[in-house]
Design an enzyme around this catalytic site. Structure first.
Site, mmCIF file in Angstrom:
data_model
loop_
_atom_site.group_PDB
_atom_site.id
_atom_site.type_symbol
_atom_site.label_atom_id
_atom_site.label_comp_id
_atom_site.label_asym_id
_atom_site.label_seq_id
_atom_site.Cartn_x
_atom_site.Cartn_y
_atom_site.Cartn_z
ATOM 1 N N ASP A 1 0.835 -1.190 0.000
ATOM 2 C CA ASP A 1 0.000 0.000 0.000
ATOM 3 C C ASP A 1 0.872 1.244 0.000
ATOM 4 O OD1 ASP A 1 -2.834 1.113 0.435
ATOM 5 O OD2 ASP A 1 -1.657 2.125 1.983
ATOM 6 N N TYR B 1 3.328 9.706 0.380
ATOM 7 C CA TYR B 1 4.286 9.075 1.290
ATOM 8 C C TYR B 1 5.727 9.444 0.935
ATOM 9 C CZ TYR B 1 0.261 6.157 2.525
ATOM 10 O OH TYR B 1 -0.977 5.696 2.909
ATOM 11 N N HIS C 1 -7.101 9.803 -2.344
ATOM 12 C CA HIS C 1 -6.535 9.753 -0.999
ATOM 13 C C HIS C 1 -7.441 10.407 0.047
ATOM 14 C CE1 HIS C 1 -2.354 9.373 1.086
ATOM 15 N NE2 HIS C 1 -3.331 9.160 1.940
#
Length: 314
Positions: free
Chosen positions: A32, A37, A99
């Protein structure tokens, strides 16, 4: 998709490629990731090395990524996806998620990537800059990515039932997945039930609760689910760790989980969940720990960290 995956959030860039390869060696096939990130290029190095070394084939992997808030305009969705594909060194994603139900002002790649939450971090008073983009505009551009063969499935993160229902009523391609914060302090039974009855799969992020937020100062030391006496007692009965009991609770209720770790021993521990089964009474006792405690709440952290009040759940 395997019910236990590796979450790549908060894994340091210099560790990511190695952790991905170690996870593959430990049997992980579900990963994931997300633009936000900031470690997709390194994750791609890990996938590429594992595939080149004959440890795994691309089709054996399930790779999820996420569209960031600054790319919600229809014309920005595909370029954002193509950047993620290039970084992950793959021709397609198994799953692409929106997101957040949050649209922010566009930030070009050459200005800053990943863009983060601030519109201009160098401003005198940096803040978020919301953009008025309907969710269906973003979703329809994601649908086009499915038609183009760049994505196998699409879904959303951090949505509630009302947003899910509204999106489903307008969508040509139904959301395949909802990813939300799920742990014994935030059971979200109605949301999970709605998804189950609507044939939307569910993945729980931060499945251990507070453990993901200590280093961010977003949780207090006494909020650890794994320190609960109920969890410890159940763990002792099965000769398992408290973390394994909490993770087992997550998969046993029919959701996938994506715990994060960089430790090889924890990677193995987090998948050793299928040689025991919690009783109905034990599941109910863990459900009873629910505090409606959301650690990852834009209504709180956006104001505290990014000088912008931006609630999405209230």
């Amino acid at each position: 998709m395997d019910s236990v995956g590796l979450g790549l959030w908060k894994i340091d860039n210099d560790l990511t490629a190695g952790v991905v390869q170690t996870a593959i060696d430990c049997g992980y096939r579900h990963f994931d990731s997300a633009c936000d990130y900031g470690n997709e290029r390194e994750a791609g190095d890990g996938f590429s090395a594992a595939i080149a070394g004959g440890k795994v084939k691309r089709e054996d992997l399930w790779i999820t990524s996420k569209l960031w808030n600054t790319y919600h305009r229809a014309e920005h969705v595909r370029p954002a996806l193509e950047r993620t594909l290039a970084d992950l060194q793959t021709d397609y994603l198994d799953l692409y998620l929106m997101h957040f139900p949050i649209a922010q002002s566009y930030v070009p790649f050459d200005t800053r990537y990943p863009p983060g939450w601030f519109d201009d971090p160098d401003a005198t008073s940096p803040a978020m800059k919301p953009e008025h983009v309907p969710l269906i505009e973003t979703w329809q551009a994601m649908e086009e990515s499915v038609s183009a063969g760049l994505v196998r499935e699409i879904g959303v993160c951090n949505f509630g039932t009302s947003l899910l229902r509204d999106l489903s009523n307008q969508a040509s391609v139904q959301p395949a997945m909802l990813q939300v914060e799920l742990h014994p302090y935030l059971v979200q039974e109605k949301l999970v039930r709605y998804c189950r009855e609507s044939q939307i799969a569910v993945t729980g992020f931060s499945p251990l609760g507070a453990q993901s937020y200590f280093q961010l100062n977003m949780a207090q030391a006494d909020e650890a689910v794994i320190e609960q006496a109920i969890v410890k007692d159940i763990a002792a009965n099965y000769s398992k760790t408290p973390a394994q009991v909490v993770l087992r609770w997550g998969v046993q209720r029919g959701t996938a989980i994506v715990p994060k770790t960089t430790s090889e021993s924890r990677l193995k521990e987090n998948t050793a969940l299928f040689d025991f089964e919690l009783t109905a009474e034990e599941m109910a006792s863990i459900n009873g720990l629910d505090r409606h405690r959301r650690f990852n709440d834009p209504g709180e952290f956006c104001e505290e960290a990014f000088n912008t009040f931006f609630p999405i759940y209230d």
